[in-house]
Design an enzyme around this catalytic site. Structure first.
Site, short mmCIF file in Angstrom:
data_model
loop_
_atom_site.label_atom_id
_atom_site.label_comp_id
_atom_site.label_asym_id
_atom_site.label_seq_id
_atom_site.Cartn_x
_atom_site.Cartn_y
_atom_site.Cartn_z
N HIS A 1 1.05 -1.34 -0.18
CA HIS A 1 -0.09 0.19 -0.09
C HIS A 1 1.00 1.23 -0.38
CE1 HIS A 1 -3.01 3.24 1.13
NE2 HIS A 1 -3.25 1.99 1.13
N ASP B 1 0.95 4.41 1.18
CA ASP B 1 1.47 4.61 2.88
C ASP B 1 2.47 3.66 3.73
OD1 ASP B 1 -0.37 7.02 2.14
OD2 ASP B 1 -1.99 5.88 3.20
N LYS B 2 2.19 2.79 3.44
CA LYS B 2 3.56 1.32 4.15
C LYS B 2 3.96 1.57 3.55
CE LYS B 2 1.07 0.88 7.49
NZ LYS B 2 1.76 0.90 8.06
N GLU C 1 10.20 11.85 7.21
CA GLU C 1 9.12 11.56 7.03
C GLU C 1 9.20 11.34 4.60
OE1 GLU C 1 6.86 11.86 8.31
OE2 GLU C 1 7.63 13.51 9.61
N ASP D 1 5.53 9.89 20.53
CA ASP D 1 4.68 9.58 20.40
C ASP D 1 4.89 8.16 19.76
OD1 ASP D 1 3.23 11.37 19.32
OD2 ASP D 1 4.91 12.20 17.43
N LYS E 1 11.24 10.29 20.60
CA LYS E 1 10.52 10.54 20.02
C LYS E 1 8.93 9.42 21.04
CE LYS E 1 12.33 12.77 16.66
NZ LYS E 1 13.81 12.54 17.14
N ASP F 1 -1.66 6.05 -6.47
CA ASP F 1 -1.89 6.95 -5.31
C ASP F 1 -0.87 6.83 -4.36
OD1 ASP F 1 -3.44 8.54 -3.57
OD2 ASP F 1 -4.88 6.64 -1.71
N ALA F 2 -0.98 9.15 -3.92
CA ALA F 2 -0.45 8.81 -3.06
C ALA F 2 0.45 8.78 -2.12
CB ALA F 2 0.11 11.16 -3.10
N ARG G 1 -0.03 7.75 7.53
CA ARG G 1 -1.66 8.43 7.36
C ARG G 1 -2.00 6.84 8.05
NH1 ARG G 1 -3.13 10.72 1.85
NH2 ARG G 1 -1.41 9.13 1.13
N LYS G 2 -1.39 5.91 8.17
CA LYS G 2 -2.12 4.23 8.43
C LYS G 2 -2.23 3.86 10.64
CE LYS G 2 -4.35 4.02 5.08
NZ LYS G 2 -4.34 5.04 4.36
N GLU H 1 14.25 15.83 9.95
CA GLU H 1 15.64 16.42 10.38
C GLU H 1 16.27 14.89 11.55
OE1 GLU H 1 13.83 20.66 12.42
OE2 GLU H 1 14.01 18.95 13.76
N PHE I 1 -7.84 -4.14 -10.51
CA PHE I 1 -6.95 -3.34 -9.48
C PHE I 1 -5.80 -3.78 -10.21
CE2 PHE I 1 -6.08 -3.36 -4.96
CZ PHE I 1 -4.96 -1.16 -4.93
N LYS J 1 10.30 7.77 13.15
CA LYS J 1 11.02 8.39 14.51
C LYS J 1 11.97 7.64 15.26
CE LYS J 1 6.97 10.69 14.39
NZ LYS J 1 4.87 11.46 14.86
N LYS K 1 -5.28 -3.93 0.28
CA LYS K 1 -6.11 -3.97 1.82
C LYS K 1 -7.35 -4.51 1.97
CE LYS K 1 -7.40 0.91 2.41
NZ LYS K 1 -8.16 2.08 1.64
#
Length: 403
Positions: A16, A18-19, A44, A285, A283, A252-253, A258-259, A57, A244, A279, A176
């Site tokens: 995918h 995003d993955k 990123e 997060d 961090k 798709d970008a 995003r997941k 960074e 597909f 990260k 998916k």
């Protein structure tokens, strides 16, 4: 807490878009931590048709020093990026590991962030950002994960393994899944709907080829889900758009982070909003979400509750957590406040400071690329990998509560 309901979770494959971005970002984290365990990384990734861009960074001895790249470092970064895409399996006209344009826009870490995070004098290492983080565990599966997400991940893991082995050569990397279960008295009793959309080779949206693909997906589902959950009433939606062939970053970008619900608990628990991939473990997060899962899982594994949600909160540059919150959703054998006290009494956890978390879980290692597809939680601990999935704290929690 409701007893009877339908609940749904989704997963996405390693292909995918995003993955793909998450895996590239974590490949960079691992590369830098392999050079410098105290590296600082916030990477990123953007992916689209024949393009990968890195931004963020960093600070890393042997890679980026004195505001400049060490000789050969940029070539090593590009190799790591291309090898990640190659491993996933993209060799398509619209996205090919060897042919896409690559831009590295990483640069040095802000001095103002560094001064808040770094230890100095009597100041301990501070949190790499402010925020809230959640951990969760429940007894719906052996890995103490929500069943809907657990099965969604497993379906796509099996399909990816078959694609890589050649057992399902008609599959392409992007896919998916989505699983809807009916719960009665809080227990999953039936799969009411299964959704699988998978990128496929040319012609596998037509005739016998389409039938073969759909039969294959149903066989995978039957292998993954317990037979008791499946019936003639289970509704399947397999490639419901019909075709597909164009997928991945060409279709798709993709962007890092995003997941986040796929990465965590499939919607069965709150999320603080911060992504993990790209990260380093200063961090919170990432690291505080990992320790929260570790604590919640050990609470359930200890038999102290059937479900447990934990929240931690931090301020940037401050080492001590602002709050610890435990909620066993009415399933606890002891009070939630008592569990909170027991957690803070275990000295090995270092008061849940960023340094204490990193030390207890051994997070300053190149262990993150494996986390970036099929969930950060519910995985099998192996060597240095997935230490937050261990249940080695369960007996100590019980002992702390008994004292």
């Amino acid at each position: 807490m409701r007893s009877n309901y339908l609940f749904t979770s989704e997963s996405v494959s390693e292909g995918h878009p995003d993955k793909v971005a998450d895996q590239i970002s974590d490949a960079i984290v691992d590369l830098f931590l392999s050079k410098d365990p105290e590296a600082r990384i916030a990477c990123e990734t953007l992916t689209t048709t024949q393009l990968v861009v890195l931004a963020g960074e960093i600070r890393c001895k042997g890679v980026y020093e004195n505001d400049a790249w060490v000789d050969g470092a940029e070539d090593e970064i590009e190799r790591a990026v291309r090898e990640t895409v190659k491993r996933i399996g993209y060799e398509q006209d619209g996205f090919h590991w060897e042919q896409f344009t690559f831009h590295n826009k990483l640069h040095g870490q802000s001095a103002h962030i560094a001064q808040g995070v770094d230890a100095s004098g009597n100041k301990d290492e501070g949190a790499g950002d402010q925020g809230i983080m959640f951990g969760f565990a429940c007894d719906e599966t052996p890995d103490l994960m929500p069943a809907t997400l657990y099965y969604s991940h497993k379906i796509l893991e099996r399909m990816a393994a078959d694609r890589h082995s050649g057992a399902a050569p008609f599959l392409e990397p992007d896919a998916k899944s989505q699983v809807t279960l009916r719960f009665e008295n809080g227990e999953p009793v039936a799969a009411t709907a299964i959704v699988v959309s998978t990128q496929h080779g040319k012609g596998y949206d037509q005739g016998d080829n389409e039938a073969e693909l759909k039969a294959y997906v149903k066989k995978v589902v039957a292998d993954i889900l317990p037979a008791a959950l499946l019936s003639d009433e289970t509704v399947y939606h397999i490639n419901p758009t019909g075709s597909f062939e164009i997928g991945g970053p060409d279709g798709d970008a993709g962007l890092t982070g995003r997941k986040i619900i796929v990465d965590t608990y499939g919607g069965a628990a709150p999320h603080g909003g911060g992504a993990f991939s790209g990260k380093d473990p200063t961090k919170v997060d990432r690291s505080a979400a990992y320790i929260s899962r570790y604590l919640a899982k050990n609470i359930v594994a200890a038999g102290l509750a059937r479900r447990c949600t934990i929240q931690l909160a931090y301020a940037i540059g401050v080492s001590e957590p602002l709050s610890l919150y435990v909620d066993t959703h009415g399933t606890g054998t002891v009070g939630d406040a008592e569990i909170e006290k027991a957690i803070m009494s275990i000295s090995d956890l270092g008061g849940l400071t960023p340094r204490g978390i990193r030390t207890h879980l051994g997070l300053n290692k190149p262990i993150y690329a494996r986390t970036a597809a099929y969930g950060h939680f519910g995985r099998k601990p192996e060597g240095d990998f997935f230490p937050w999935e261990k249940t080695d704290l369960a007996d100590r929690l019980k002992a702390a509560l008994a004292s």
